[in-house]
Design an enzyme around this catalytic site. Structure first.
Site, PDB file in Angstrom:
ATOM      1  N   ASP A   1      -2.680  -0.764   2.946  1.00 19.65           N
ATOM      2  CA  ASP A   1      -2.851  -0.218   1.601  1.00 19.65           C
ATOM      3  C   ASP A   1      -3.488  -1.238   0.659  1.00 19.65           C
ATOM      4  O   ASP A   1      -3.352  -1.115  -0.570  1.00 19.65           O
ATOM      5  CB  ASP A   1      -1.498   0.214   1.025  1.00 19.65           C
ATOM      6  CG  ASP A   1      -1.206   1.679   1.309  1.00 19.65           C
ATOM      7  OD1 ASP A   1      -2.037   2.324   1.968  1.00 19.65           O
ATOM      8  OD2 ASP A   1      -0.146   2.170   0.884  1.00 19.65           O
TER       9      ASP A   1
ATOM     10  N   ASP B   1      13.613   3.909   2.914  1.00 12.95           N
ATOM     11  CA  ASP B   1      14.402   3.618   4.106  1.00 12.95           C
ATOM     12  C   ASP B   1      15.829   4.131   3.972  1.00 12.95           C
ATOM     13  O   ASP B   1      16.384   4.743   4.892  1.00 12.95           O
ATOM     14  CB  ASP B   1      14.390   2.112   4.392  1.00 12.95           C
ATOM     15  CG  ASP B   1      14.663   1.289   3.139  1.00 12.95           C
ATOM     16  OD1 ASP B   1      14.941   1.882   2.066  1.00 12.95           O
ATOM     17  OD2 ASP B   1      14.579   0.047   3.215  1.00 12.95           O
TER      18      ASP B   1
END
Length: 695
Positions: A268, A421
């Site tokens: 990214d 997460d």
């Protein structure tokens, strides 16, 4: 000391005189002792006494030398601290203010602390005047309010009015808030104690997940080979110029059949130079036969969650059964997959296998040592105990292997919080998937070496869970899991460990404790300040026994970080300010000893350029040429950044130091020392004197 009794003269009168006696030992290393008679004084006794006196004198001199050395060290430390205050606060040399917090929440917290400090300074000046005028009413718990005939002057009248107002209107609410925070403190301490007892039980019973038999051996009698499942490995990164090379190298060296393994480098990055370097590294390993793919997104939507979601949408992912995730600074050992993937066989309900983190730079500076203590307790105690007894723990976002079916069944990666997460772990748990934590499988990584990077990381780690709690609370209540699992998620996992801990740490030690110095009617017990915190620090440091000398700095630093954690918790809970801001943690690019040896070995056997470029396309060749051009730029040494000034920490430092002066007037020993050292710790952090400044 009791006097010594010597009966040698009495013995000399009672024993008859005799002839001299010689005693000889037949040992080769014999000694001869000659006694002329009882009347003759025994010389060795006087000699030994003189020798003992000399030894005692030398011991005293040695202790005095050590004391002088300690005093000189403390004086030197104080001189350095005063020099830093003069340089950074007064003259503003080489410093910059922290990036302004534009949120209403951030401005309100700073204004509250600053107003609290100004009021405390005014009250302290008033108390000092009263002290030197002999008005020592505040030293007695049973305050004596003087009558009109005892009042001498308008200042005395004002002081008496302040005492009455303080005792009637200020002390009761402070005492109520103090009792509430103390109750939360006791509950959280009991939770830590139970977790530690669970860890000792696991160690005593030697409980750990085990693999039975040869997992990969084919069950077909006619086949003598091995069956390895298809594994996808993902490395999400964003402008990770310091660590991309060692991370990709470690993953490409995993011991797994190459036709059963695919590596995705999910980049990214917004810097064209860094993108070129990463593409070149991927091309290099691709030419060596590694099945590796480079993916780049033009729009960084959803941060890491969006990156992983985009990668999982590829058509070829359906051919793979498991996915292993490693952040850009993680360096797994070559046997990582063979230690984790076998746990899935024969256990269709298992959705996640999480490995432990190990840190290559834990001894780099004081900040990394303190982080190592915290994270060792998290992995050794919290994750292991929750994995064994509750079969649930928060996914750490990296160094873990997921069953792809579990991800899909739980809704995949969502971009609604900055803790994707933890989000996927909670949803998988609500859908009935089980987790396994492997404490013996360690993956090397880094901890932040600068306070600025660590502060931003902690803000994300404490604002995200509160943001997630708001979002997933209805789903937890409506889920079909048992009542005890719901209670564990809501009361323990979210409220106690994510909300209560930062709330009472900041409120109790940074607000209530200074208040009780100026309002002694609202007393804070000594065991709350000293005994329980020290005991909890001992429990926290047990998984890292080599860090025992840092137990006091750890306790003080954790209280100092409470202002950042409290700020982040409020931000995430009420969706304020930067609760959805993702800042990539700055890395230093530290390498382990095995990495350095691998580099030396690879440099001793270089691969020729024709072998690398054979069969390469024109685009790959151009990428490699750009890589060579960018190496000169990337090899430049990192520049030192200017130190930052953190306003909230500095304001709290002066507040606590002001409260310590007020405590000194009341002759409160433990309170004074705690406030003094805690204030100095806030001062060191506020002046950015802990950790390193890496560009």
């Amino acid at each position: 000391m009791a006097p010594r009794l010597n009966f040698s003269a009495l013995w000399a009168k009672e024993i008859r005189k005799g002839t001299p006696v010689v005693v000889t030992m037949e040992n080769p290393n014999y000694s001869v002792v000659e006694i002329d008679g009882p009347d003759v004084p025994i010389q060795p006794v006087d000699k030994d006494r003189g020798k003992n006196a000399k030894q005692f004198t030398w011991v005293l001199l040695l202790k005095a030398h050590r004391a002088v050395g300690c005093v000189s060290w403390l004086a030197n430390l104080l001189w350095v601290l005063l020099g830093a205050i003069k340089k950074r606060l007064i003259f503003g040399q080489g410093v910059a203010m922290e990036s302004g917090d534009k949120s209403i929440r951030g401005r309100m917290l700073f204004r509250f602390i600053r107003g609290f400090l100004l009021v405390s300074l005014a009250v302290l000046a008033f108390e000092v005047i009263a002290h030197f005028n002999g008005w020592h009413y505040f030293q007695n718990s049973n305050l004596h309010i003087p009558k009109t005939t005892e009042i001498q002057g308008w200042s005395h009248m004002v002081y008496v009015a302040w005492l009455e107002f303080r005792a009637d209107y200020i002390a009761p609410p402070i005492q109520s808030l103090s009792n509430f925070c103390v109750a939360l403190f006791i509950i959280q301490s009991l939770d830590r104690l139970l977790l530690s007892i669970g860890m000792f039980w696991i160690k005593y019973k030697k409980i750990k997940p085990r693999i039975d038999g040869d997992t990969f051996k084919s069950e077909d009698v006619e086949s003598s080979g091995y069956e390895y499942p298809m594994v996808l490995v993902q490395i999400p990164m964003c402008n990770e110029i310091e660590v991309y090379e060692q991370s990709i190298s470690a993953v490409c060296e995993l011991d797994w059949p190459r036709d059963r393994l695919l590596i995705q480098v999910l980049d990214d990055s917004s810097d064209e130079n860094i993108m070129c370097l990463i593409r070149g590294e991927v091309s290099k390993w691709s030419q060596r036969g590694v099945n590796i793919i480079y993916r780049h997104r033009l729009l960084r939507t959803g941060y890491k969650a969006g990156n992983l979601k985009s990668a999982m949408s590829c058509d070829y992912v359906k051919n793979y059964e498991f996915v292993a995730i490693f952040d850009a600074d993680f360096q797994p050992n070559s046997d990582f997959l063979k230690l984790t993937v076998p746990h899935f066989k024969g256990n269709p309900e298992l959705g996640l296998v999480q490995a432990r983190w190990a840190f290559v730079n834990k001894d780099e500076n004081l900040l990394t040592r303190l982080q190592n203590i915290n994270l060792c307790f998290h992995f050794e105690v919290e994750q292991q105990v929750n994995g064994v007894f509750l079969n649930f723990f928060g996914f750490n976002g990296t160094a873990g292997v997921w069953r792809i079916k579990a991800l899909e069944d739980s809704g995949g990666w969502l971009e609604r919080t900055t803790v994707e997460d933890m989000d996927i772990a909670v949803r998988a748990h609500l859908n009935g998937w089980k987790f396994i934590y492997l404490n013996d499988v360690k993956v090397l990584c880094e901890v932040p070496e600068s306070y600025e990077a660590y502060r931003k990381q902690q803000h994300r780690w404490h604002s995200g869970p509160m943001q997630l709690f708001r979002v997933c609370l209805p789903a937890i209540i409506a889920s079909k899991i048992s009542f005890w699992k719901k209670s564990n998620l809501i009361l323990l996992f979210f409220l106690l460990r994510k909300l209560v801990l930062p709330f009472y740490s900041f409120t109790l030690f940074c607000i209530i404790l200074p208040l009780t110095m100026f309002v002694p009617e609202a007393e804070l017990p000594l065991w709350v300040i000293c005994y329980i915190p020290v005991s909890m620090s001992f429990l926290n440091i047990l998984p890292a026994p080599k860090s025992f000398p840092f137990i006091v700095p750890y306790l003080l630093f954790e209280n100092t970080m409470s202002v950042t954690k409290f700020n982040a918790m409020v931000s995430g809970l009420f969706q304020l300010g930067s609760s959805y801001e993702w800042v990539v943690t700055k890395k230093a690019g530290r390498s382990s000893e095995s990495d350095l040896l691998a580099v030396v070995e690879s440099e001793s056997k270089p691969i020729s350029h024709p072998q690398i470029h054979r069969g390469a396309s024109e685009s790959e060749l151009s990428e490699l040429n750009k890589l060579m051009e960018q190496q000169a730029v990337s090899s430049l040494p990192p520049k030192k950044k200017v130190n930052k000034i953190y306003k909230k920490e500095l304001a709290l430092a002066f507040l606590l130091l002001t409260a310590s002066v007020r405590s000194l007037l009341s002759a409160q020993g433990i309170h004074f020392y705690f406030l003094l050292f805690q204030g100095v710790t806030f001062l060191l952090v506020g002046l950015d004197l802990i950790g390193e400044q890496m560009s």
